[in-house]
Write a protein that holds these residues in place. Structure first.
Motif, PDB file in Angstrom:
ATOM      1  N   UNK A 259       0.850  -1.189   0.000  1.00  0.00           N
ATOM      2  CA  UNK A 259       0.000   0.000   0.000  1.00  0.00           C
ATOM      3  C   UNK A 259       0.884   1.236   0.000  1.00  0.00           C
ATOM      4  N   UNK A 260       0.646   2.112  -0.950  1.00  0.00           N
ATOM      5  CA  UNK A 260       1.414   3.351  -1.055  1.00  0.00           C
ATOM      6  C   UNK A 260       0.842   4.365  -0.065  1.00  0.00           C
ATOM      7  N   UNK A 261       1.590   4.654   0.969  1.00  0.00           N
ATOM      8  CA  UNK A 261       1.143   5.583   1.997  1.00  0.00           C
ATOM      9  C   UNK A 261       1.575   7.003   1.636  1.00  0.00           C
ATOM     10  N   UNK A 262       0.638   7.915   1.685  1.00  0.00           N
ATOM     11  CA  UNK A 262       0.972   9.309   1.402  1.00  0.00           C
ATOM     12  C   UNK A 262       1.455  10.031   2.650  1.00  0.00           C
ATOM     13  N   UNK A 263       1.215   9.458   3.799  1.00  0.00           N
ATOM     14  CA  UNK A 263       1.629  10.083   5.059  1.00  0.00           C
ATOM     15  C   UNK A 263       3.107   9.822   5.328  1.00  0.00           C
ATOM     16  N   UNK A 264       3.678  10.633   6.175  1.00  0.00           N
ATOM     17  CA  UNK A 264       5.064  10.414   6.571  1.00  0.00           C
ATOM     18  C   UNK A 264       5.155   9.156   7.441  1.00  0.00           C
TER      19      UNK A 264
ATOM     20  N   UNK B 240       3.456   4.956  11.354  1.00  0.00           N
ATOM     21  CA  UNK B 240       3.834   4.162  12.530  1.00  0.00           C
ATOM     22  C   UNK B 240       2.846   4.370  13.675  1.00  0.00           C
ATOM     23  N   UNK B 241       2.424   5.612  13.900  1.00  0.00           N
ATOM     24  CA  UNK B 241       1.462   5.904  14.962  1.00  0.00           C
ATOM     25  C   UNK B 241       0.120   5.226  14.672  1.00  0.00           C
ATOM     26  N   UNK B 242      -0.314   5.280  13.430  1.00  0.00           N
ATOM     27  CA  UNK B 242      -1.575   4.631  13.055  1.00  0.00           C
ATOM     28  C   UNK B 242      -1.494   3.124  13.290  1.00  0.00           C
ATOM     29  N   UNK B 243      -0.384   2.514  12.918  1.00  0.00           N
ATOM     30  CA  UNK B 243      -0.211   1.075  13.129  1.00  0.00           C
ATOM     31  C   UNK B 243      -0.215   0.758  14.620  1.00  0.00           C
TER      32      UNK B 243
ATOM     33  N   UNK C  75      -4.967   1.502  13.593  1.00  0.00           N
ATOM     34  CA  UNK C  75      -5.838   2.225  12.658  1.00  0.00           C
ATOM     35  C   UNK C  75      -5.312   2.025  11.247  1.00  0.00           C
ATOM     36  N   UNK C  76      -6.233   1.987  10.308  1.00  0.00           N
ATOM     37  CA  UNK C  76      -5.869   1.838   8.905  1.00  0.00           C
ATOM     38  C   UNK C  76      -6.231   3.095   8.142  1.00  0.00           C
ATOM     39  N   UNK C  77      -5.390   3.467   7.212  1.00  0.00           N
ATOM     40  CA  UNK C  77      -5.663   4.639   6.381  1.00  0.00           C
ATOM     41  C   UNK C  77      -6.752   4.304   5.369  1.00  0.00           C
ATOM     42  N   UNK C  78      -7.360   5.329   4.835  1.00  0.00           N
ATOM     43  CA  UNK C  78      -8.353   5.143   3.773  1.00  0.00           C
ATOM     44  C   UNK C  78      -7.699   4.470   2.570  1.00  0.00           C
ATOM     45  N   UNK C  79      -6.426   4.768   2.325  1.00  0.00           N
ATOM     46  CA  UNK C  79      -5.697   4.162   1.213  1.00  0.00           C
ATOM     47  C   UNK C  79      -5.574   2.652   1.392  1.00  0.00           C
TER      48      UNK C  79
ATOM     49  N   UNK D 272     -10.440 -12.010  13.271  1.00  0.00           N
ATOM     50  CA  UNK D 272     -10.097 -11.407  14.569  1.00  0.00           C
ATOM     51  C   UNK D 272      -8.628 -11.009  14.634  1.00  0.00           C
ATOM     52  N   UNK D 273      -8.383  -9.866  15.238  1.00  0.00           N
ATOM     53  CA  UNK D 273      -7.002  -9.398  15.374  1.00  0.00           C
ATOM     54  C   UNK D 273      -6.255 -10.270  16.372  1.00  0.00           C
ATOM     55  N   UNK D 274      -5.016 -10.511  16.060  1.00  0.00           N
ATOM     56  CA  UNK D 274      -4.150 -11.272  16.957  1.00  0.00           C
ATOM     57  C   UNK D 274      -3.356 -10.280  17.798  1.00  0.00           C
ATOM     58  N   UNK D 275      -2.330 -10.769  18.435  1.00  0.00           N
ATOM     59  CA  UNK D 275      -1.464  -9.875  19.200  1.00  0.00           C
ATOM     60  C   UNK D 275      -0.725  -8.920  18.266  1.00  0.00           C
ATOM     61  N   UNK D 276      -0.668  -9.249  16.984  1.00  0.00           N
ATOM     62  CA  UNK D 276       0.031  -8.427  15.996  1.00  0.00           C
ATOM     63  C   UNK D 276      -0.960  -7.889  14.980  1.00  0.00           C
ATOM     64  N   UNK D 277      -1.099  -6.580  14.927  1.00  0.00           N
ATOM     65  CA  UNK D 277      -1.966  -5.938  13.948  1.00  0.00           C
ATOM     66  C   UNK D 277      -1.410  -6.180  12.543  1.00  0.00           C
ATOM     67  N   UNK D 278      -0.134  -5.871  12.361  1.00  0.00           N
ATOM     68  CA  UNK D 278       0.568  -6.166  11.117  1.00  0.00           C
ATOM     69  C   UNK D 278       1.216  -7.536  11.313  1.00  0.00           C
ATOM     70  N   UNK D 279       0.983  -8.473  10.395  1.00  0.00           N
ATOM     71  CA  UNK D 279       1.551  -9.817  10.600  1.00  0.00           C
ATOM     72  C   UNK D 279       3.076  -9.806  10.611  1.00  0.00           C
TER      73      UNK D 279
END
Length: 164
Positions: free
Chosen positions: A88-93, A98-101, A105-109, A144-151
């Motif tokens: 996913x191409x993130x437009x944010x810095x 990192x804060x969203x992760x 939270x997931x971006x609209x992108x 369901x989310x595990x202990x890790x949001x990002x695998x």
């Protein structure tokens, strides 16, 4: 029906020691040796725990080298490339991402990318792709989310797909 989604192995693009260098986040980044080892173990898991003949099954990969290298190191040799599975191409810095992760939270992108994949999913039952896309796919399909949001690298997640 379900598919197995797998995050690629550790690559130079994800190596925290490369933060701030051109290698960090690079689309053509190759797997590191440790990433190849992770992929080999993932291949064993596919064979032993999921009963998959890695040499005989077709897999979907993104257009990035690290997903193809992960498949090969796992013993998966027949691949079809799907640009929709790209990172996913993130437009944010990076700090905002990192804060969203950290806040799960997931971006609209990211959500839009996952919606596009689900609207026209790869036909294969194993997809090797990228962490943020997997998190968004899991969210949209109710996994369901595990202990890790990002695998973790080479983590296998089962994703239910309606109508398959």
């Amino acid at each position: 029906m379900a598919v197995l989604v797998v995050r690629h192995g550790l690559s130079e693009a994800n190596n925290r020691h490369n933060l701030g260098t051109p290698a960090f986040g690079a689309a053509d980044a190759r797997l590191m040796e440790f990433g190849r080892q992770q992929a080999a173990l993932m291949g064993q898991t596919l064979r032993q725990e999921h009963g998959i003949d890695c040499a005989a099954i077709e897999v979907a990969v993104s257009g990035m080298a690290r997903t193809r290298e992960t498949a090969l190191a796992a013993g998966l040799v027949t691949m079809t490339e799907y640009p929709a599975l790209n990172e996913v191409d993130q437009t944010s810095d990076r700090q905002t991402v990192r804060r969203m992760i950290d806040e799960r939270r997931l971006s609209a992108t990211a959500l839009a990318a996952a919606e596009a994949v689900l609207a026209d999913p790869p036909r294969e039952t194993i997809w090797i792709t990228h962490g943020l896309l997997i998190a968004a796919l899991c969210r949209l399909t109710g996994v369901p989310e595990t202990d890790r949001f990002i695998p973790r690298f080479c983590e296998i997640r089962r994703l239910p797909l309606p109508g398959r």
